[in-house]
Design a protein around this motif. Structure first.
Motif, PDB file in Angstrom:
ATOM      1  N   ALA A 133      18.607  55.349  24.338  1.00 26.11           N
ATOM      2  CA  ALA A 133      19.027  55.465  22.947  1.00 26.11           C
ATOM      3  C   ALA A 133      18.437  56.693  22.272  1.00 26.11           C
ATOM      4  O   ALA A 133      19.138  57.435  21.607  1.00 26.11           O
ATOM      5  CB  ALA A 133      18.612  54.216  22.189  1.00 26.11           C
ATOM      6  N   ILE A 134      17.163  56.893  22.468  1.00 22.45           N
ATOM      7  CA  ILE A 134      16.466  57.881  21.654  1.00 22.45           C
ATOM      8  C   ILE A 134      16.865  59.302  22.022  1.00 22.45           C
ATOM      9  O   ILE A 134      17.222  60.110  21.161  1.00 22.45           O
ATOM     10  CB  ILE A 134      14.948  57.692  21.817  1.00 22.45           C
ATOM     11  N   VAL A 188      20.417  52.851  17.166  1.00 20.80           N
ATOM     12  CA  VAL A 188      19.217  53.458  16.605  1.00 20.80           C
ATOM     13  C   VAL A 188      19.552  54.237  15.342  1.00 20.80           C
ATOM     14  O   VAL A 188      18.809  54.232  14.359  1.00 20.80           O
ATOM     15  CB  VAL A 188      18.566  54.378  17.656  1.00 20.80           C
ATOM     16  N   VAL A 225      20.017  51.802  12.328  1.00 21.31           N
ATOM     17  CA  VAL A 225      19.127  50.659  12.210  1.00 21.31           C
ATOM     18  C   VAL A 225      18.452  50.593  10.833  1.00 21.31           C
ATOM     19  O   VAL A 225      18.005  49.540  10.404  1.00 21.31           O
ATOM     20  CB  VAL A 225      18.075  50.701  13.334  1.00 21.31           C
ATOM     21  N   VAL A 247      16.217  49.061  23.591  1.00 20.16           N
ATOM     22  CA  VAL A 247      16.933  48.821  22.331  1.00 20.16           C
ATOM     23  C   VAL A 247      17.279  47.346  22.200  1.00 20.16           C
ATOM     24  O   VAL A 247      17.148  46.752  21.128  1.00 20.16           O
ATOM     25  CB  VAL A 247      18.247  49.624  22.288  1.00 20.16           C
ATOM     26  N   ALA A 287      12.225  53.384  21.157  1.00 14.21           N
ATOM     27  CA  ALA A 287      13.216  52.547  20.486  1.00 14.21           C
ATOM     28  C   ALA A 287      12.565  51.335  19.817  1.00 14.21           C
ATOM     29  O   ALA A 287      12.858  51.010  18.674  1.00 14.21           O
ATOM     30  CB  ALA A 287      14.275  52.109  21.483  1.00 14.21           C
ATOM     31  N   VAL A 289      10.665  52.459  16.739  1.00 16.80           N
ATOM     32  CA  VAL A 289      11.513  52.793  15.597  1.00 16.80           C
ATOM     33  C   VAL A 289      12.086  51.553  14.947  1.00 16.80           C
ATOM     34  O   VAL A 289      12.143  51.436  13.730  1.00 16.80           O
ATOM     35  CB  VAL A 289      12.644  53.734  16.073  1.00 16.80           C
ATOM     36  N   ILE A 290      12.486  50.626  15.773  1.00 20.74           N
ATOM     37  CA  ILE A 290      13.163  49.457  15.227  1.00 20.74           C
ATOM     38  C   ILE A 290      12.183  48.396  14.767  1.00 20.74           C
ATOM     39  O   ILE A 290      12.401  47.714  13.775  1.00 20.74           O
ATOM     40  CB  ILE A 290      14.129  48.880  16.284  1.00 20.74           C
ATOM     41  N   SER A 345       7.257  57.961  17.900  1.00 25.21           N
ATOM     42  CA  SER A 345       8.049  57.985  16.671  1.00 25.21           C
ATOM     43  C   SER A 345       7.691  59.211  15.829  1.00 25.21           C
ATOM     44  O   SER A 345       8.524  59.727  15.085  1.00 25.21           O
ATOM     45  CB  SER A 345       7.849  56.697  15.866  1.00 25.21           C
TER      46      SER A 345
END
Lengths: 315, 351, 354
Positions: free
Chosen positions: B269-270, B304, B307, C150, C255, C258-259, C288
């Motif tokens: 994702a990143i 992402v 989000v 994720v 991920a 971040v989440i 991050s």
């Protein structure tokens, strides 16, 4: 007293020429080495009735002349000279470390896959030095069967057809089209027959090769080696991993094959050499101690060391 | 407490012996009971793992359901721009009766298929060749240097790849490969920048190659020497031996590596969020070479990206729907890998 | 050696030479002569070489590039300064908070994953009853290993937003549970590390020979004692190996951060007791931070991003060295590394890939 060992006897083959009485026909096909004992044409004494003797005019396939082999710094084979003839089985016997396996592997240049191996001397195949023949075509003409059966993880058919799929036409050009199964089937069946395996697997050529028994796998490896119609077949202790029945079957096979293929067999088992080999070479610590017909080596050896080894004084 | 077994003492059948740990002694019951407790505890742990997996499935699907139910199968279809649809959701009404769920995920799905598919295809070819090189062809000195390098590469975090991509590779691609003329040709639809499909596939390939090389090389080293030697003895040259015997033998490992790589690519994702472009655009193969320079945003990267807006309920459900698609894809992938290995077992190739 | 000449000596009585005549020796090298190969094979061979060398070059390029950028942008002060509170990171501030965040998150993740992973591995290798459960669990661990982070992050978000689990994070004024904190992120990170610990430990346990266990049982020890006192100590290097691999994976993941961690620049506590406040609060990690400062984030401070990325790489490098050392010692203690030692070491975390 151990029971006497009986040589494996086949029906007398009318196509084999018997030795001339005076041995003068020897020089036609053999290279003379100064001072060497006459190898061919020597009258064979003590030969059992019904057995056909390897003929003097039998074609010499390979000639090993003054070969030295080394791994790294150590010379493991020293100045060995031997002939390999079609129509006969040459047995290499000797204790461990005598260099017989190394010598065998040098005949199809398999020693070259080890880094640091060195070779001196001359080995010729049909007159041509093997160092000058392209190595892969050499190995198709001089095939090898190993001690441990090593069939590939494919079907029986694919195993035997393996080398056949690599046929090359001209130098560098492979056949464009992949040969079909039907094209290859006759050759495969023929090889399986010569190896004595066809009857057992006839209906089931797609059976996985690894599911066969040990003796069958070894015969499969022999069939695989025979598929490309080699001129010489090298056997490195082929029966050492097998049970006596499989051993007997394969020994029968070997004797039957020698008409069409020159065979060199390395064996630890003296009785096997007695049963199967026509000429025997005894090696010790890298040197060739004695070479002669098997009856002579086992019944009447000239060298002291040979006598000791054959009678079991050391092993 | 380890007693000397040679000392004669009171009968010490298992049920009478005291448990060897303090906690066990506290709980009482003898050594046999302690045994049972241990086994039950560990079994509970194992069951816990299954509970977690089940939990993931349940939670994700239950949160995803509204989005699917409102859109039906058309959720997977195309129609409209994904970003516009998200905007509509975010700015839409806040009462549950009037949530806007309209969503067509095809551009994202197509982007995922493209990036993961191309990366895995390129990656497999490169990895197999590189593994053959490492195991068979490389001289010993090179080998000693390769091993720690590949190990390092496999451990590099995806942000670092993304950083290199966005700061170094993307500008280079934009500068050298995308001409003004090309940009003008699709200007009315989309803006071409360095953040595009080609860069995404390139970096994704670089990310998945190390682990694939490691798996395939490990398997190649395990091919029994008797087979390669036997093939050489039959007069087959080194490359053909590798192709017909070694690579054939390691097919299960290649399948496993491909499955692992695809799973990693799908879930990436990143890096893709950083590099692949800020628009959920659907690249059109009919555009010719421009196709490679069009922006994409695969599923995971979209999650992402949006989000921050998770507090908006329709957005939340849509994002969970995307997560559900990822979940199902990974599960199907494992299944496909298992199925692909079955026929290989027959001829004795170890899976 | 007998003094009698061999049967085929050139002339009787000649002393046998100890080496072959000079000039007749032909040594072999490992290099293949491919001149005689068919064209297709030669192409494939050269292709392998090209790809192999290309891979090395590319790896070197990446490493050197990051080295260059990192050395030019990394100042020691960055490591000990807190990030500036402003959005503009380019001018001032370091990344101490993200470093703390990384360490804290890793510690939480491993603290959960290590015991659970070892316990699971022990069950999978020593107990395995009932058999269907064992198979399911094995597939299950494999599934977790393959799950994208994720997905795990989204799951964690949904799970920890429930009021019942509000103690793990903050509750906002409106009554909704925030769900993002070090504890929650750490819990999901443990799922990332779990399969690695399980795989490494399990493989090592399976390699312990049966006679070790039998000897222990013969002395009257129970199974639990045997595991605790005999087996686990003997596979300590593998456990450490698995933990190190897990740490590597946690450190590198973005991920979930971040989440599930709020991805704030500084550690924002949740109020209350100091340690608990941090644990229940949000923060960021190096990953991050890099994302934030890249063009994809809002910080727009390339230099800081490179510096932080370089620190990350150094961490990964150190972890790799630790793994290599551990495997060297594992070989030393007699645990065999298996036939394909090098690559198995690396894929040792994935033993089901065989």
């Amino acid at each position: 007293m151990p029971p006497p060992v009986r040589r494996i006897v086949l029906e007398r083959d009318p196509t084999v020429v018997s030795p001339p009485a005076n041995g003068s026909g020897a020089t036609a096909t053999t290279t003379e080495r100064p001072g060497s004992a006459p190898l061919s044409g020597a009258p064979h004494r003590g030969v059992q009735a019904g057995e056909h003797a390897p003929a003097a005019a039998v074609q010499e396939r390979m000639c090993i002349e003054g070969v030295w082999l080394a791994y790294g710094e150590k010379w493991v084979v020293r100045d060995v000279s031997l002939p390999v003839r079609k129509g006969e089985v040459l047995g290499l016997i000797g204790a461990s470390g005598s260099g017989k396996t190394t010598l065998l592997r040098s005949l199809n240049r398999l020693t070259e896959i080890t880094a640091g191996a060195a070779r001196a001397g001359r080995v010729t195949l049909d007159g041509q030095e093997i160092g000058e023949i392209e190595v892969n075509s050499l190995r198709r003409r001089v095939s090898m069967v190993f001690q441990q059966p090593n069939p590939f993880p494919m079907s029986i058919f694919e195993n035997v057809a393996y080398a056949l799929r690599e046929e090359h036409g001209e130098r560098g050009a492979r056949r464009r089209k992949r040969r079909s199964r039907d094209e290859l089937m006759p050759a495969v069946v023929d090889a399986l027959r010569r190896a004595g395996l066809y009857e057992e697997v006839a209906g089931n050529l797609d059976h996985p090769a690894l599911r066969l028994s040990g003796g069958q796998q070894q015969r499969l490896c022999i069939a695989r080696a025979l598929a490309a119609n080699p001129e010489v077949l090298l056997l490195d202790e082929p029966c050492s991993a097998l049970d006596p029945i499989s051993t007997a079957t394969i020994e029968q096979l070997i004797v039957g094959l020698r008409q069409s293929v020159a065979i060199v067999i390395v064996t630890h088992n003296l009785q096997q050499a007695m049963r199967v080999a026509d000429h025997v070479a005894f090696m010790h610590l890298g040197e060739l101690v004695e070479y002669g017909p098997s009856s002579q080596i086992f019944d009447n050896p000239r060298e002291e060391r040979t006598r000791e080894y054959v009678s079991g004084a050391f092993g | 407490m380890d007693r000397d077994p040679l000392t004669p003492s009171a009968p010490t059948g298992p049920s009478r012996r005291r448990p060897s740990s303090a906690l066990g002694r506290l709980l009482g019951g003898g050594a046999a009971a302690a045994e049972r407790r241990t086994e039950l505890l560990l079994r509970a742990l194992a069951v816990g793992v299954l509970v977690v997996i089940l939990g993931i499935a349940i939670v994700v699907f239950s949160k995803a359901w509204p989005s699917f139910s409102h859109n039906g199968l058309a959720w997977f279809g195309s129609g409209g721009d994904v970003d516009t649809q998200f905007e509509a959701m975010i700015n839409g009404p806040r009462d549950p009766a009037n949530y806007i769920y309209h969503f067509r995920a095809w551009p994202l799905i197509w982007a995922t298929i493209l990036t993961s598919g191309l990366a895995v295809i390129f990656g497999m070819v490169i990895s197999i060749l590189a593994a053959v090189f490492v195991v068979e062809l490389a001289p010993a000195r090179v080998n000693r240097a390769i091993d720690p390098t590949i190990r390092l590469l496999a451990g590099v975090p995806s942000v670092v790849y993304g950083l290199i991509g966005i700061l170094a590779i993307a500008p280079w691609v934009e500068h050298d490969f995308i001409s003004q003329q090309r940009k003008r040709s699709v200007e009315y639809v989309v803006q071409l920048t360095g953040a595009n499909l080609s860069v995404a596939v390139l970096i994704l390939t670089v990310m998945i190659v190390p682990i694939m090389v490691a798996i395939v090389a490990g398997a190649l080293e395990s091919v029994p020497r008797s087979w390669t030697e036997g093939s050489a003895a039959l007069g087959v040259n080194r490359w053909r031996t590798t192709w017909r015997v070694s690579l054939r033998t390691v097919r299960p490992a290649i399948v496993a590596a491909a499955v692992l790589a695809t799973a990693r690519a799908l879930g990436e994702a990143i890096m893709l969020a950083m590099v692949a472009g800020s628009r959920g655009f659907s690249p059109n193969p009919l555009d010719g070479t421009t196709f490679f320079f069009e922006p994409v945003r695969p599923l995971a990267a979209t999650i992402v990206h949006y989000v921050e807006d998770l507090n908006v309920v329709p957005v939340e459900h849509t994002l969970y729907a995307m997560a559900a698609v990822l979940l199902v894809s990974c599960a199907l992938l494992s299944l496909a890998g298992w199925a692909a290995k079955q026929p290989m077992k027959r001829y004795g190739v170890r899976t | 050696m007998s003094s009698a000449p061999p049967a085929l000596a050139p002339t009787p009585g000649t002393i046998q030479a100890l080496t072959p005549p000079a000039g007749s020796i032909r040594a072999t090298s490992k290099r293949d002569s491919i001149r005689s190969w068919p064209l297709a094979d030669r192409v494939a061979y050269l292709l392998c070489w090209t790809v192999g060398i290309g891979l090395c070059v590319m790896a070197a390029a990446i490493v050197l590039f990051m080295l260059l950028k990192g050395v030019s942008y990394l100042r020691p002060s960055l490591l000990i300064e807190h990030p500036s509170a402003s959005q503009d990171q380019a001018t001032s501030g370091g990344f101490l908070d993200p470093i703390e965040g990384t360490l804290l998150l890793t510690a939480i993740g491993i603290a959960i994953a290590a015991p659970l992973g070892v316990g699971l591995a022990v069950w999978m290798s020593e107990y395995q009853r009932p058999a269907w459960l064992a198979r399911l669990v094995e597939s299950g661990v494999e599934m977790i290993a393959g799950a994208p982070s994720v997905l795990l992050a989204m799951f964690g978000l949904a799970l920890f937003a429930r009021p019942a689990l509000a103690f793990l994070s903050q509750t906002s004024a409106g009554g909704s549970v925030f769900g993002r904190s070090f504890l929650t992120a750490g819990a999901m990170m443990s799922l990332l590390a779990l399969p690695l610990v399980v795989a490494s430990t399990r493989e090592a346990l399976l390699q312990v020979p049966a006679h070790v266990r039998e000897a222990s049982y013969a002395l009257g020890k129970t199974k639990a004692t045997t595991i605790r006192k005999v087996l686990l100590p003997s596979v300590r290097p593998s456990i450490a190996n698995g933990i190190t691999l897990g740490v590597g994976r946690i450190v590198g993941d973005t991920a979930i951060v971040v989440i599930l961690l709020g991805a704030t620049i500084r550690l924002e506590g949740a109020g209350g007791a100091p340690l608990l406040s941090t644990l229940r609060g949000t923060g960021g990690t190096l990953t991050s931070y890099v994302l934030f400062n890249s063009p994809a984030g809002e910080g727009n401070a390339h230099e800081k991003a490179y510096a932080a990325a370089f620190v990350l790489l150094l961490m990964v490098l150190v972890l790799n060295v630790i793994v290599m050392r551990l495997n060297a010692s594992r070989a030393g203690t007699g645990q065999s590394l298996g036939a394909s030692s090098r690559w198995r070491v690396m894929t040792g975390a994935l033993p089901w890939i065989r």
